[in-house]
Design an enzyme around this catalytic site. Structure first.
Site, mmCIF file in Angstrom:
data_model
loop_
_atom_site.group_PDB
_atom_site.id
_atom_site.type_symbol
_atom_site.label_atom_id
_atom_site.label_comp_id
_atom_site.label_asym_id
_atom_site.label_seq_id
_atom_site.Cartn_x
_atom_site.Cartn_y
_atom_site.Cartn_z
ATOM 1 N N LYS A 134 30.037 -31.247 35.115
ATOM 2 C CA LYS A 134 29.047 -30.273 34.643
ATOM 3 C C LYS A 134 28.576 -29.387 35.793
ATOM 4 O O LYS A 134 28.492 -28.164 35.651
ATOM 5 C CB LYS A 134 27.856 -31.001 34.006
ATOM 6 N N GLN A 148 21.027 -37.172 31.991
ATOM 7 C CA GLN A 148 22.267 -37.877 31.662
ATOM 8 C C GLN A 148 21.962 -39.263 31.100
ATOM 9 O O GLN A 148 21.215 -40.037 31.705
ATOM 10 C CB GLN A 148 23.149 -38.001 32.912
ATOM 11 N N ASP A 182 20.655 -30.030 25.792
ATOM 12 C CA ASP A 182 21.485 -30.856 24.909
ATOM 13 C C ASP A 182 21.177 -30.641 23.431
ATOM 14 O O ASP A 182 21.953 -31.037 22.566
ATOM 15 C CB ASP A 182 21.280 -32.344 25.233
#
Length: 301
Positions: free
Chosen positions: A55, A99, A122
């Site tokens: 990422k 995460q 997200d």
């Protein structure tokens, strides 16, 4: 019947990333704003470290700012919440990604809820879930379902109205938002799960099947309606023919289904590459909204 078209998620994701890079350059030129994503990683989970590195590399490649916060596994929940508060208040940070999984001493829902909805890269925040469910503007769409929708439209065109769609799996991360996106696209949507009776028959009616149930090769070839589009979100490791080795497979029995479907995603190389590309898209979209600039068309369901 001819073999299914293989949906090349890797190639589509590369094109999407290129378009995001163009959007980043345009936002810098028009508003002097560089999109920035803060990635918070707690602990030493090897898979999480790989995901985070990929990422962060993608952000730099596309001309965005990457704010990396790699913390030890003994970080307290209070310190995590304080970090999120700091990132929420930082105008250079347009997206925040924590995460998962988090260490067991942290309440995952509490941590995710602390992220400002407009910085929720997200799309997991309850506010974004609510905006998506009600068809309201401004929702950040979870990356994997958004990637699936883009792949489906690449095969079938933007107009999906009247198509019968089956989503197998009811997770908050994939299944539920995927169903909402297909509903907004005017599909007739059925959600199936582990307790669905006669799942095979539900599949045989569907023009679009999205499998996100987490069971290796569960969807068989004789379940698929001839010509259907099959999107396989699953990533499962099973023993390979060579002793001691494993291989990656999806939730769909690929070889069987490819003989019947009109188009199908492989595993790997299908949905996977789209997830990070859509994270980049979500970060650009958040920066555009913060700057009052037009958002990318692909980020809106």
């Amino acid at each position: 019947m001819a073999e299914a078209k293989i949906i090349d998620g890797k190639a589509f994701a590369a094109g999407l990333r290129s378009r995001v890079a163009e959007g980043v350059a345009a936002l810098k030129a028009s508003h002097g704003v560089t999109p920035g994503l803060a990635v918070v990683l707690v602990g030493e989970d090897p898979a999480s470290q790989v995901y985070v590195r990929s990422k962060e590399r993608a952000l730099v490649e596309l001309g965005m700012n990457s704010f990396d916060h790699h913390k030890s596994a003994d970080m307290t929940e209070a310190d995590m919440l304080a970090l999120i508060d700091t990132l929420n208040a930082d105008p250079a940070v347009h997206g925040i990604l924590v995460q998962l999984p988090l260490p067991k001493h942290m309440d995952t829902q509490k941590v995710l809820a602390r992220i400002a909805p407009e910085k929720d890269a997200d799309g997991f925040h309850v506010v974004n879930a609510g905006l998506l469910a009600t068809g309201s503007p401004g929702a950040t769409i979870p990356c994997t379902p958004l990637g699936c929708l883009l792949l489906i439209r690449d095969v079938l065109g933007r107009d999906l109205s009247g198509k019968r769609a089956l989503v197998i799996g009811r997770s908050n991360i994939v299944g539920k938002p995927m169903a909402q996106l297909l509903l907004q696209a005017d599909c007739t949507v059925t959600m199936a799960h582990s307790r669905t009776k006669d799942l095979a028959e539900e599949c045989r009616r569907a023009d679009i099947v999205v499998a996100a149930v987490g069971r290796a090769e569960m969807v068989r070839g004789d379940w698929i309606k001839p010509g259907a589009v099959v999107i396989d979100v699953g990533m499962n490791r099973i023993p390979a023919a060579e002793e001691g080795k494993t291989k990656l497979v999806g939730d769909v029995a690929y070889d069987e289904c490819a003989k019947v479907a009109g188009a199908i995603t492989p595993v790997p190389g299908g949905v996977g590459p789209m997830t990070i590309a859509c994270l980049m898209l979500n970060t650009l979209t958040a920066a555009c909204r913060a700057a009052g600039a037009p958002v990318p068309a692909e980020a809106v369901a």
